[in-house]
Design a protein around this motif. Structure first.
Motif, PDB file in Angstrom:
ATOM      1  N   HIS A   7      44.048  27.178  54.183  1.00  0.00           N
ATOM      2  CA  HIS A   7      43.484  26.589  55.400  1.00  0.00           C
ATOM      3  C   HIS A   7      44.264  27.082  56.624  1.00  0.00           C
ATOM      4  O   HIS A   7      44.795  26.287  57.393  1.00  0.00           O
ATOM      5  CB  HIS A   7      43.563  25.061  55.322  1.00  0.00           C
ATOM      6  CG  HIS A   7      42.852  24.467  54.144  1.00  0.00           C
ATOM      7  ND1 HIS A   7      41.516  24.118  54.169  1.00  0.00           N
ATOM      8  CD2 HIS A   7      43.299  24.156  52.890  1.00  0.00           C
ATOM      9  CE1 HIS A   7      41.170  23.610  52.988  1.00  0.00           C
ATOM     10  NE2 HIS A   7      42.231  23.635  52.190  1.00  0.00           N
ATOM     11  N   GLU A  12      48.007  23.243  62.121  1.00  0.00           N
ATOM     12  CA  GLU A  12      49.405  23.515  61.744  1.00  0.00           C
ATOM     13  C   GLU A  12      49.797  24.972  62.001  1.00  0.00           C
ATOM     14  O   GLU A  12      50.982  25.295  62.064  1.00  0.00           O
ATOM     15  CB  GLU A  12      49.635  23.208  60.260  1.00  0.00           C
ATOM     16  CG  GLU A  12      49.757  21.738  59.934  1.00  0.00           C
ATOM     17  CD  GLU A  12      48.413  21.086  59.610  1.00  0.00           C
ATOM     18  OE1 GLU A  12      48.439  20.029  58.962  1.00  0.00           O
ATOM     19  OE2 GLU A  12      47.348  21.617  60.001  1.00  0.00           O
ATOM     20  N   ARG A 130      40.488  15.229  42.369  1.00  0.00           N
ATOM     21  CA  ARG A 130      41.729  14.449  42.364  1.00  0.00           C
ATOM     22  C   ARG A 130      41.417  13.100  41.739  1.00  0.00           C
ATOM     23  O   ARG A 130      40.546  12.375  42.217  1.00  0.00           O
ATOM     24  CB  ARG A 130      42.261  14.281  43.786  1.00  0.00           C
ATOM     25  CG  ARG A 130      43.729  13.896  43.778  1.00  0.00           C
ATOM     26  CD  ARG A 130      44.422  14.207  45.075  1.00  0.00           C
ATOM     27  NE  ARG A 130      45.839  13.874  44.928  1.00  0.00           N
ATOM     28  CZ  ARG A 130      46.647  13.588  45.934  1.00  0.00           C
ATOM     29  NH1 ARG A 130      46.195  13.626  47.172  1.00  0.00           N
ATOM     30  NH2 ARG A 130      47.908  13.283  45.732  1.00  0.00           N
ATOM     31  N   CYS A 154      43.630  24.324  42.789  1.00  0.00           N
ATOM     32  CA  CYS A 154      44.816  23.470  42.688  1.00  0.00           C
ATOM     33  C   CYS A 154      44.893  22.781  41.317  1.00  0.00           C
ATOM     34  O   CYS A 154      45.124  21.589  41.216  1.00  0.00           O
ATOM     35  CB  CYS A 154      44.774  22.416  43.800  1.00  0.00           C
ATOM     36  SG  CYS A 154      46.353  21.645  44.105  1.00  0.00           S
ATOM     37  N   ASP A 202      46.680  26.769  48.939  1.00  0.00           N
ATOM     38  CA  ASP A 202      46.186  25.524  49.540  1.00  0.00           C
ATOM     39  C   ASP A 202      46.999  25.182  50.789  1.00  0.00           C
ATOM     40  O   ASP A 202      47.179  24.021  51.127  1.00  0.00           O
ATOM     41  CB  ASP A 202      46.214  24.352  48.546  1.00  0.00           C
ATOM     42  CG  ASP A 202      45.340  23.179  49.002  1.00  0.00           C
ATOM     43  OD1 ASP A 202      44.477  23.383  49.881  1.00  0.00           O
ATOM     44  OD2 ASP A 202      45.529  22.054  48.498  1.00  0.00           O
ATOM     45  N   CYS A 203      47.534  26.209  51.444  1.00  0.00           N
ATOM     46  CA  CYS A 203      48.337  25.964  52.639  1.00  0.00           C
ATOM     47  C   CYS A 203      47.476  25.317  53.729  1.00  0.00           C
ATOM     48  O   CYS A 203      46.274  25.552  53.770  1.00  0.00           O
ATOM     49  CB  CYS A 203      48.953  27.274  53.139  1.00  0.00           C
ATOM     50  SG  CYS A 203      47.748  28.484  53.694  1.00  0.00           S
ATOM     51  N   TYR A 205      49.377  22.796  52.704  1.00  0.00           N
ATOM     52  CA  TYR A 205      49.867  21.794  51.756  1.00  0.00           C
ATOM     53  C   TYR A 205      50.550  22.437  50.552  1.00  0.00           C
ATOM     54  O   TYR A 205      50.376  23.607  50.282  1.00  0.00           O
ATOM     55  CB  TYR A 205      48.693  20.920  51.274  1.00  0.00           C
ATOM     56  CG  TYR A 205      47.739  20.555  52.376  1.00  0.00           C
ATOM     57  CD1 TYR A 205      48.125  19.652  53.371  1.00  0.00           C
ATOM     58  CD2 TYR A 205      46.481  21.146  52.469  1.00  0.00           C
ATOM     59  CE1 TYR A 205      47.262  19.336  54.425  1.00  0.00           C
ATOM     60  CE2 TYR A 205      45.614  20.840  53.515  1.00  0.00           C
ATOM     61  CZ  TYR A 205      46.014  19.936  54.492  1.00  0.00           C
ATOM     62  OH  TYR A 205      45.168  19.648  55.532  1.00  0.00           O
ATOM     63  N   LEU A 206      51.298  21.583  49.809  1.00  0.00           N
ATOM     64  CA  LEU A 206      51.814  21.942  48.482  1.00  0.00           C
ATOM     65  C   LEU A 206      52.592  23.256  48.404  1.00  0.00           C
ATOM     66  O   LEU A 206      52.350  24.091  47.540  1.00  0.00           O
ATOM     67  CB  LEU A 206      50.650  21.998  47.469  1.00  0.00           C
ATOM     68  CG  LEU A 206      49.925  20.668  47.232  1.00  0.00           C
ATOM     69  CD1 LEU A 206      48.650  20.884  46.444  1.00  0.00           C
ATOM     70  CD2 LEU A 206      50.835  19.682  46.494  1.00  0.00           C
ATOM     71  N   ARG A 212      59.285  23.596  48.942  1.00  0.00           N
ATOM     72  CA  ARG A 212      58.575  22.335  48.708  1.00  0.00           C
ATOM     73  C   ARG A 212      58.855  21.335  49.830  1.00  0.00           C
ATOM     74  O   ARG A 212      59.998  21.170  50.250  1.00  0.00           O
ATOM     75  CB  ARG A 212      58.995  21.747  47.358  1.00  0.00           C
ATOM     76  CG  ARG A 212      58.109  20.585  46.953  1.00  0.00           C
ATOM     77  CD  ARG A 212      58.390  20.080  45.561  1.00  0.00           C
ATOM     78  NE  ARG A 212      57.472  18.986  45.272  1.00  0.00           N
ATOM     79  CZ  ARG A 212      57.448  18.307  44.133  1.00  0.00           C
ATOM     80  NH1 ARG A 212      58.288  18.612  43.167  1.00  0.00           N
ATOM     81  NH2 ARG A 212      56.584  17.331  43.960  1.00  0.00           N
ATOM     82  N   ARG A 215      55.889  23.418  55.378  1.00  0.00           N
ATOM     83  CA  ARG A 215      54.543  23.976  55.545  1.00  0.00           C
ATOM     84  C   ARG A 215      54.364  25.177  54.610  1.00  0.00           C
ATOM     85  O   ARG A 215      55.194  26.059  54.557  1.00  0.00           O
ATOM     86  CB  ARG A 215      54.342  24.425  57.001  1.00  0.00           C
ATOM     87  CG  ARG A 215      52.927  24.926  57.275  1.00  0.00           C
ATOM     88  CD  ARG A 215      52.786  25.577  58.636  1.00  0.00           C
ATOM     89  NE  ARG A 215      53.438  26.890  58.685  1.00  0.00           N
ATOM     90  CZ  ARG A 215      53.361  27.739  59.712  1.00  0.00           C
ATOM     91  NH1 ARG A 215      52.696  27.387  60.795  1.00  0.00           N
ATOM     92  NH2 ARG A 215      53.980  28.905  59.674  1.00  0.00           N
ATOM     93  N   ASN A 216      53.266  25.175  53.910  1.00  0.00           N
ATOM     94  CA  ASN A 216      52.953  26.282  53.005  1.00  0.00           C
ATOM     95  C   ASN A 216      52.247  27.394  53.789  1.00  0.00           C
ATOM     96  O   ASN A 216      51.684  27.138  54.857  1.00  0.00           O
ATOM     97  CB  ASN A 216      52.033  25.762  51.895  1.00  0.00           C
ATOM     98  CG  ASN A 216      51.999  26.646  50.668  1.00  0.00           C
ATOM     99  OD1 ASN A 216      52.644  27.685  50.611  1.00  0.00           O
ATOM    100  ND2 ASN A 216      51.237  26.237  49.675  1.00  0.00           N
TER     101      ASN A 216
END
Length: 253
Positions: A7, A12, A130, A154, A202-203, A205-206, A212, A215-216
């Motif tokens: 993303h 971000e 999820r 994911c 999935d940036c 996130y995660l 960890r 920001r990814n």
């Protein structure tokens, strides 16, 4: 190498999007696939794709967390985009019962509706689940007429779940969770069919270890590849070659 789920159009990245893409290219990640989530994300996503036309490719879909009372109107608007622009997939779609079960029926309806778009448009589907793997598989089984393909992005499930997903003709997207010490994926990844594996971030996130909690970004796809290589006792080059070919085939890149 291909980051099949990023993303980077999100706010971000508003301050340093160009540098983020440059870092990805430096790491050998030369294609970044952008999933849509709701009506608000369409404009920034298409703008990002237009800014980096050799790197970014967009998908179109409604994410389950954004399914609300106005779901029918939103789906109509999202569907109308397929006649205005070329997309590589229907996504990201699915069922999410983690935060809120209020719109469960609407989520299921939106998921099935978008699966039918994929059949009609002959596009793969990018699925978000999820706390809903059983519900998602049940609906997918009902709708799978041999023409549906795609990826459970994911993926963090069991070997049995991986097999059930593969048996329905779907790939598994591995991301940052694969690198988490307590993620449990060290027990699962060695048993996966690599011809059905894709890499993703999935940036934002995660983010994978050692980033960890931060920001990814797409450059970290390399860290996921490294972890998958370690766990499958293959070289990074092999994992890169296999997963890149898988993504090219699935998304007709």
């Amino acid at each position: 190498m291909i980051d099949t789920h990023a993303h980077i159009y999100a706010e971000e990245f508003n301050q340093d999007r160009e540098q983020v893409v440059a870092r990805a290219l430096e790491q050998g990640i030369n294609t970044i696939l952008l999933p849509n989530i709701d009506l608000e994300s369409i404009e920034p996503m298409l703008k990002t794709e237009a800014q980096f036309p050799d790197v970014c490719r967009s998908m179109m879909g409604l994410h389950p967390c954004y399914v609300k009372d106005d779901v029918n109107q939103v789906l109509d608007t999202i569907y109308s985009w397929f006649s205005k622009h070329s997309f590589i997939a229907v996504g990201e779609v699915g069922i999410d019962l983690y935060w809120d079960k209020t719109y469960r029926a609407e989520q299921e309806m939106a998921f099935v509706t978008q699966l039918n778009w994929a059949k009609e448009l002959d596009l793969p589907v990018v699925i978000h689940t999820r706390d809903s793997i059983e519900e998602t598989l049940k609906l997918l089984k009902q709708e799978q007429d041999g023409s549906l393909s795609g990826v459970f992005h994911c993926f963090g499930g069991s070997v049995e779940e991986a097999k059930a997903i593969n048996d329905l003709g779907f790939h598994l997207g591995l991301g940052g969770v694969s690198t988490f010490k307590n993620g449990g994926m060290d027990k699962v990844i060695p048993h996966l069919d690599l011809s059905k594996v894709l890499l993703e971030t999935d940036c934002p996130y995660l983010a994978p270890v050692p980033h960890r909690g931060k920001r990814n970004e797409p450059a970290y796809t390399q860290l996921v590849a490294k972890r998958v290589a370690e766990l499958t006792e293959k070289s990074i080059e092999e994992i890169d070659a296999i997963t890149t070919q898988n993504a090219k085939t699935l998304f007709a890149l």
